[in-house]
Write a protein that holds these residues in place. Structure first.
Motif, PDB file in Angstrom:
ATOM      1  N   GLN A  88      46.225  38.574  44.344  1.00  0.00           N
ATOM      2  CA  GLN A  88      46.348  39.044  45.731  1.00  0.00           C
ATOM      3  C   GLN A  88      45.436  40.036  46.304  1.00  0.00           C
ATOM      4  OE1 GLN A  88      50.378  41.334  45.172  1.00  0.00           O
ATOM      5  NE2 GLN A  88      51.439  39.187  45.057  1.00  0.00           N
ATOM      6  N   ASN A  89      44.524  40.338  45.373  1.00  0.00           N
ATOM      7  CA  ASN A  89      43.289  41.111  45.655  1.00  0.00           C
ATOM      8  C   ASN A  89      43.615  42.419  46.508  1.00  0.00           C
ATOM      9  OD1 ASN A  89      40.376  41.490  45.799  1.00  0.00           O
ATOM     10  ND2 ASN A  89      40.449  40.530  47.698  1.00  0.00           N
ATOM     11  N   ILE A  90      44.548  42.845  45.983  1.00  0.00           N
ATOM     12  CA  ILE A  90      44.963  44.192  46.793  1.00  0.00           C
ATOM     13  C   ILE A  90      44.152  45.310  46.530  1.00  0.00           C
ATOM     14  CG2 ILE A  90      47.060  45.946  46.976  1.00  0.00           C
ATOM     15  CD1 ILE A  90      48.769  43.661  46.612  1.00  0.00           C
ATOM     16  N   GLY A  91      43.368  45.297  45.254  1.00  0.00           N
ATOM     17  CA  GLY A  91      42.500  46.194  45.040  1.00  0.00           C
ATOM     18  C   GLY A  91      41.337  46.381  46.037  1.00  0.00           C
ATOM     19  N   SER A  92      41.040  45.298  46.826  1.00  0.00           N
ATOM     20  CA  SER A  92      40.197  45.504  47.858  1.00  0.00           C
ATOM     21  C   SER A  92      40.494  46.613  48.816  1.00  0.00           C
ATOM     22  CB  SER A  92      39.871  44.121  48.645  1.00  0.00           C
ATOM     23  OG  SER A  92      41.104  43.660  49.149  1.00  0.00           O
ATOM     24  N   PHE A  93      41.762  47.147  48.903  1.00  0.00           N
ATOM     25  CA  PHE A  93      42.207  48.120  49.759  1.00  0.00           C
ATOM     26  C   PHE A  93      41.548  49.534  49.422  1.00  0.00           C
ATOM     27  CE2 PHE A  93      45.238  51.795  50.091  1.00  0.00           C
ATOM     28  CZ  PHE A  93      45.279  51.621  51.359  1.00  0.00           C
ATOM     29  N   TYR A  94      40.912  49.834  48.015  1.00  0.00           N
ATOM     30  CA  TYR A  94      40.414  50.979  47.594  1.00  0.00           C
ATOM     31  C   TYR A  94      38.697  50.769  47.832  1.00  0.00           C
ATOM     32  CZ  TYR A  94      44.789  51.549  45.537  1.00  0.00           C
ATOM     33  OH  TYR A  94      46.152  51.818  45.049  1.00  0.00           O
ATOM     34  N   PRO A 112      29.779  44.092  48.239  1.00  0.00           N
ATOM     35  CA  PRO A 112      29.050  42.674  48.273  1.00  0.00           C
ATOM     36  C   PRO A 112      28.959  42.142  46.956  1.00  0.00           C
ATOM     37  CG  PRO A 112      27.114  44.391  48.413  1.00  0.00           C
ATOM     38  CD  PRO A 112      28.560  45.099  48.560  1.00  0.00           C
ATOM     39  N   TRP A 113      28.713  40.538  46.583  1.00  0.00           N
ATOM     40  CA  TRP A 113      28.820  39.984  45.385  1.00  0.00           C
ATOM     41  C   TRP A 113      27.768  40.474  44.470  1.00  0.00           C
ATOM     42  CZ3 TRP A 113      24.606  37.391  43.399  1.00  0.00           C
ATOM     43  CH2 TRP A 113      23.634  36.971  44.532  1.00  0.00           C
ATOM     44  N   HIS A 114      26.422  40.772  44.978  1.00  0.00           N
ATOM     45  CA  HIS A 114      25.489  41.529  44.029  1.00  0.00           C
ATOM     46  C   HIS A 114      25.516  42.891  43.614  1.00  0.00           C
ATOM     47  CE1 HIS A 114      23.792  43.471  47.402  1.00  0.00           C
ATOM     48  NE2 HIS A 114      24.011  42.354  48.213  1.00  0.00           N
ATOM     49  N   TRP A 115      26.740  43.459  43.847  1.00  0.00           N
ATOM     50  CA  TRP A 115      26.514  44.920  43.741  1.00  0.00           C
ATOM     51  C   TRP A 115      26.349  45.435  42.271  1.00  0.00           C
ATOM     52  CZ3 TRP A 115      29.591  48.544  41.210  1.00  0.00           C
ATOM     53  CH2 TRP A 115      29.429  50.056  41.508  1.00  0.00           C
ATOM     54  N   TYR A 116      26.947  44.454  41.376  1.00  0.00           N
ATOM     55  CA  TYR A 116      26.843  44.766  40.130  1.00  0.00           C
ATOM     56  C   TYR A 116      25.402  44.870  39.347  1.00  0.00           C
ATOM     57  CZ  TYR A 116      31.823  45.738  38.945  1.00  0.00           C
ATOM     58  OH  TYR A 116      33.169  46.190  38.730  1.00  0.00           O
ATOM     59  N   ILE A 134      31.340  37.512  36.048  1.00  0.00           N
ATOM     60  CA  ILE A 134      32.812  37.323  36.556  1.00  0.00           C
ATOM     61  C   ILE A 134      33.439  38.629  37.164  1.00  0.00           C
ATOM     62  CG2 ILE A 134      35.107  37.279  35.357  1.00  0.00           C
ATOM     63  CD1 ILE A 134      33.529  34.906  35.249  1.00  0.00           C
ATOM     64  N   TYR A 135      32.969  39.740  36.943  1.00  0.00           N
ATOM     65  CA  TYR A 135      33.511  40.928  37.668  1.00  0.00           C
ATOM     66  C   TYR A 135      32.677  40.689  39.161  1.00  0.00           C
ATOM     67  CZ  TYR A 135      35.884  43.519  34.168  1.00  0.00           C
ATOM     68  OH  TYR A 135      36.900  43.932  33.154  1.00  0.00           O
ATOM     69  N   SER A 136      31.588  40.188  39.386  1.00  0.00           N
ATOM     70  CA  SER A 136      30.943  40.237  40.690  1.00  0.00           C
ATOM     71  C   SER A 136      31.723  39.349  41.639  1.00  0.00           C
ATOM     72  CB  SER A 136      29.622  39.734  40.342  1.00  0.00           C
ATOM     73  OG  SER A 136      28.775  40.427  39.464  1.00  0.00           O
ATOM     74  N   THR A 137      32.563  38.597  41.140  1.00  0.00           N
ATOM     75  CA  THR A 137      33.412  37.730  42.017  1.00  0.00           C
ATOM     76  C   THR A 137      34.615  38.525  42.503  1.00  0.00           C
ATOM     77  OG1 THR A 137      34.997  36.875  40.093  1.00  0.00           O
ATOM     78  CG2 THR A 137      32.837  35.839  40.510  1.00  0.00           C
ATOM     79  N   LEU A 138      34.995  39.810  42.215  1.00  0.00           N
ATOM     80  CA  LEU A 138      35.884  40.374  42.545  1.00  0.00           C
ATOM     81  C   LEU A 138      35.420  41.427  43.666  1.00  0.00           C
ATOM     82  CD1 LEU A 138      37.975  41.569  39.248  1.00  0.00           C
ATOM     83  CD2 LEU A 138      38.405  39.609  40.904  1.00  0.00           C
ATOM     84  N   SER A 139      36.212  41.542  44.820  1.00  0.00           N
ATOM     85  CA  SER A 139      35.636  42.321  45.914  1.00  0.00           C
ATOM     86  C   SER A 139      35.649  43.998  45.432  1.00  0.00           C
ATOM     87  CB  SER A 139      36.592  41.791  46.800  1.00  0.00           C
ATOM     88  OG  SER A 139      37.726  42.508  47.054  1.00  0.00           O
ATOM     89  N   HIS A 140      36.797  44.600  44.798  1.00  0.00           N
ATOM     90  CA  HIS A 140      36.455  45.553  44.652  1.00  0.00           C
ATOM     91  C   HIS A 140      35.915  46.107  43.355  1.00  0.00           C
ATOM     92  CE1 HIS A 140      37.848  49.768  44.152  1.00  0.00           C
ATOM     93  NE2 HIS A 140      38.382  49.697  42.931  1.00  0.00           N
ATOM     94  N   LYS A 141      34.874  46.750  43.103  1.00  0.00           N
ATOM     95  CA  LYS A 141      33.929  46.994  42.294  1.00  0.00           C
ATOM     96  C   LYS A 141      33.945  48.522  41.868  1.00  0.00           C
ATOM     97  CE  LYS A 141      31.197  42.902  43.239  1.00  0.00           C
ATOM     98  NZ  LYS A 141      32.226  42.464  44.361  1.00  0.00           N
TER      99      LYS A 141
END
Length: 270
Positions: free
Chosen positions: A171-177, A181-185, A225-232
């Protein structure tokens, strides 16, 4: 526990969990040292330990009561028993047990272990025995125990690991926090948690023996893999840090004369 003993005052509620977590982190650091000592020698192990103790992010997280901190602890304990080439502490049941515990603590923990599990499976001669005698019993026991405990707590059948994945991933609700960007990590997260260790890590990846490549694959895989998640967050990739220290040592231990001298200076070897 504090409630039952009548000691649930503010001071203990704040500091006792941190102290317990610090003890767990210390045990994990010692296990990392012991693993490298058994695979290499005491001098190499001391440099891994020294690298770990010099990591600012280790100091920042090791006593914090975060699920990521316990995930890193359990991951290091699992690595101690993982059948790495040259390891003399390998035990399939024990390392799978700690991986399962890490999964119960934080359901994203197996991300780091996917390459390691596949590598183990590819090298294992008795693959069916590995699945039937090790993976299934440990997995069913861990998940079954977790479901029963959650049922006792919530009063209904609940699989909290599924709820975690559904909430944060599907549900990607973590992006609420917050989202990044994908390259952040790769451009910020990983370089920041590595700090001054980063040049040593990069050089160590180049000079490390071939048997450590599976650990490098696990590190790269986890970051991707973690880079694919919006919330980092920085803490999400904290569990890869102990693996990175092994590569840092490979860089630091390149010059035998220099490192022998520094080793005597820091570790009181005469």
């Amino acid at each position: 526990m504090l409630y039952w003993t009548g000691k649930d005052d503010v001071f203990l509620l704040i500091w006792l969990p941190r102290l317990i977590q610090a003890v767990f982190s210390s045990i994990a650091d010692i296990k990392l040292y012991s693993l490298v000592k058994r695979m290499e020698n005491s001098n190499v192990a001391k440099w891994v330990y020294f690298s770990q103790l010099c990591s600012w992010f280790t100091w920042y997280c090791s006593s914090r009561t975060l699920t990521n901190t316990m995930e890193a602890v359990l991951g290091t304990l699992a690595l101690y028993y993982y059948p790495l080439e040259g390891s003399r502490t390998k035990s399939s049941t024990k390392y799978l047990f700690f991986v399962a515990l890490a999964f119960l603590v934080r359901p994203t923990a197996p991300i780091l272990w996917v390459p390691l599990l596949l590598y183990h499976f590819s090298k294992e001669q008795k693959k069916l025995d590995l699945i039937l005698l090790h993976c299934l019993p440990v997995g069913l026991l861990a998940l079954g125990g977790s479901v029963i405990i959650d049922w006792m707590y919530f009063g209904e059948w609940t699989v909290v690991q599924w709820n975690f994945l559904k909430f944060n991933v599907l549900q990607n609700i973590g992006s609420f926090y917050g989202s990044h960007p994908w390259h952040w990590y790769m451009t910020q997260g990983f370089p920041v948690i590595m700090g001054t260790h980063l040049p040593f890590f990069i050089h160590g990846c180049i000079v490390a023996p071939r048997r450590y490549r599976v650990l490098l694959v696990a590190i790269v895989w986890t970051v991707l893999i973690y880079s694919t998640l919006s919330h980092k967050e920085f803490r999400f990739i904290y569990p890869v840090l102990p693996l990175c220290m092994i590569f840092c040592e490979k860089s630091e231990n390149c010059g035998n004369y220099t490192n022998d001298s520094v080793s005597r200076l820091f570790f009181n070897e005469h």
